[in-house]
Design an enzyme around this catalytic site. Sequence first.
Site, PDB file in Angstrom:
ATOM      1  N   ASP A 188      80.336 111.981  -1.116  1.00 43.03           N
ATOM      2  CA  ASP A 188      79.803 112.640   0.071  1.00 43.03           C
ATOM      3  C   ASP A 188      78.664 113.569  -0.352  1.00 43.03           C
ATOM      4  OD1 ASP A 188      81.143 113.265   3.134  1.00 43.03           O
ATOM      5  OD2 ASP A 188      79.599 114.639   2.369  1.00 43.03           O
ATOM      6  N   ILE A 189      77.598 113.547   0.418  1.00 43.85           N
ATOM      7  CA  ILE A 189      76.400 114.339   0.098  1.00 43.85           C
ATOM      8  C   ILE A 189      76.659 115.838   0.278  1.00 43.85           C
ATOM      9  CG2 ILE A 189      75.281 114.411   2.373  1.00 43.85           C
ATOM     10  CD1 ILE A 189      72.707 113.395   0.962  1.00 43.85           C
ATOM     11  N   ASN A 233      87.958 110.948  10.570  1.00 47.05           N
ATOM     12  CA  ASN A 233      87.577 111.675  11.775  1.00 47.05           C
ATOM     13  C   ASN A 233      87.183 110.657  12.840  1.00 47.05           C
ATOM     14  OD1 ASN A 233      87.905 114.216  10.559  1.00 47.05           O
ATOM     15  ND2 ASN A 233      85.842 114.159   9.702  1.00 47.05           N
ATOM     16  N   GLY A 239      84.966 115.992  14.688  1.00 44.86           N
ATOM     17  CA  GLY A 239      84.038 116.187  13.576  1.00 44.86           C
ATOM     18  C   GLY A 239      83.343 114.924  13.105  1.00 44.86           C
ATOM     19  N   GLN A 240      83.529 113.802  13.811  1.00 46.26           N
ATOM     20  CA  GLN A 240      82.835 112.584  13.370  1.00 46.26           C
ATOM     21  C   GLN A 240      81.346 112.704  13.685  1.00 46.26           C
ATOM     22  OE1 GLN A 240      84.246 108.821  15.006  1.00 46.26           O
ATOM     23  NE2 GLN A 240      83.068 107.638  13.505  1.00 46.26           N
ATOM     24  N   HIS A 264      84.685 105.262   8.302  1.00 47.48           N
ATOM     25  CA  HIS A 264      84.733 105.704   6.903  1.00 47.48           C
ATOM     26  C   HIS A 264      85.960 106.551   6.666  1.00 47.48           C
ATOM     27  CE1 HIS A 264      82.386 108.670   9.212  1.00 47.48           C
ATOM     28  NE2 HIS A 264      82.929 109.586   8.432  1.00 47.48           N
ATOM     29  N   HIS A 267      87.440 109.553   4.368  1.00 44.48           N
ATOM     30  CA  HIS A 267      87.157 110.614   3.398  1.00 44.48           C
ATOM     31  C   HIS A 267      88.338 110.641   2.424  1.00 44.48           C
ATOM     32  CE1 HIS A 267      84.070 112.895   5.861  1.00 44.48           C
ATOM     33  NE2 HIS A 267      84.674 112.233   6.834  1.00 44.48           N
TER      34      HIS A 267
HETATM   35  P1  AMP Z   1      82.121 112.459   9.496  1.00 50.43           P
HETATM   36  O1  AMP Z   1      81.604 113.844   9.832  1.00 50.43           O
HETATM   37  O2  AMP Z   1      83.602 112.338   9.428  1.00 50.43           O
HETATM   38  O3  AMP Z   1      81.483 111.424  10.400  1.00 50.43           O
HETATM   39  O4  AMP Z   1      81.647 112.167   8.010  1.00 50.43           O
HETATM   40  C1  AMP Z   1      80.338 111.836   7.692  1.00 50.43           C
HETATM   41  C2  AMP Z   1      80.133 112.312   6.295  1.00 50.43           C
HETATM   42  O5  AMP Z   1      78.986 111.670   5.784  1.00 50.43           O
HETATM   43  C3  AMP Z   1      79.882 113.823   6.163  1.00 50.43           C
HETATM   44  O6  AMP Z   1      80.898 114.390   5.336  1.00 50.43           O
HETATM   45  C4  AMP Z   1      78.503 113.908   5.527  1.00 50.43           C
HETATM   46  O7  AMP Z   1      78.408 114.947   4.578  1.00 50.43           O
HETATM   47  C5  AMP Z   1      78.362 112.543   4.875  1.00 50.43           C
HETATM   48  N1  AMP Z   1      77.012 112.073   4.691  1.00 50.43           N
HETATM   49  C6  AMP Z   1      75.990 112.127   5.586  1.00 50.43           C
HETATM   50  N2  AMP Z   1      74.893 111.541   5.064  1.00 50.43           N
HETATM   51  C7  AMP Z   1      75.235 111.104   3.817  1.00 50.43           C
HETATM   52  C8  AMP Z   1      74.543 110.426   2.782  1.00 50.43           C
HETATM   53  N3  AMP Z   1      73.248 110.061   2.901  1.00 50.43           N
HETATM   54  N4  AMP Z   1      75.209 110.159   1.634  1.00 50.43           N
HETATM   55  C9  AMP Z   1      76.494 110.527   1.486  1.00 50.43           C
HETATM   56  N5  AMP Z   1      77.213 111.155   2.444  1.00 50.43           N
HETATM   57  C10 AMP Z   1      76.589 111.438   3.584  1.00 50.43           C
END
Ligand code: AMP
Length: 117
Positions: free
Chosen positions: A35-36, A90, A96-97, A103, A105
């Site tokens: 995760d970024i 999520n 929080g999605q 995906h 986590h």
């Molecule tokens: P959610 O909020 O459950 O939809 O999770 C989306 C996740 O994607 C968040 O934790 C972000 O930090 C992560 N995210 C967004 N853009 C990127 C990216 N380019 N590379 C890796 N993770 C990302």
Amino acid sequence: MAGEPQADCLFCKIVAKEIPATIVQETESTLAFRDINPQAPTHVLVIPKVHFPDAASLAAGDPEAAAEVLRAAGEVAEGEGVESYRIVFNTGAGAGQTVFHAHAHVLAGRGLEWPPG
Ligand code: AMP
Ligand code: ZN
């Protein structure tokens, strides 16, 4: 068609390698990457390569891919060397999605409160 790549989807672009990611595992049907914006020392996202907006629609539309995501999540945790971890899906903006490509986590490496926030 259900499962087809979506042009405007960030995670479909990561699957297509159009956007870079720190990949920790790739299988025929899944991709796992860091995760970024990590929320724990281990914070890896496991996604199906097929596009479905959330975990429930993935499970309904492609149960094999949903199972593969869970299997990959366990393998990622094992690879990270963590015994205890949390798998979170999520679902919906209110939970929080922010990315509407299913995906998981995989979170570990710190105390994980229960119940979660
Ligand atoms: P959610 O909020 O459950 O939809 O999770 C989306 C996740 O994607 C968040 O934790 C972000 O930090 C992560 N995210 C967004 N853009 C990127 C990216 N380019 N590379 C890796 N993770 C990302
Ligand atoms: Zn997608």
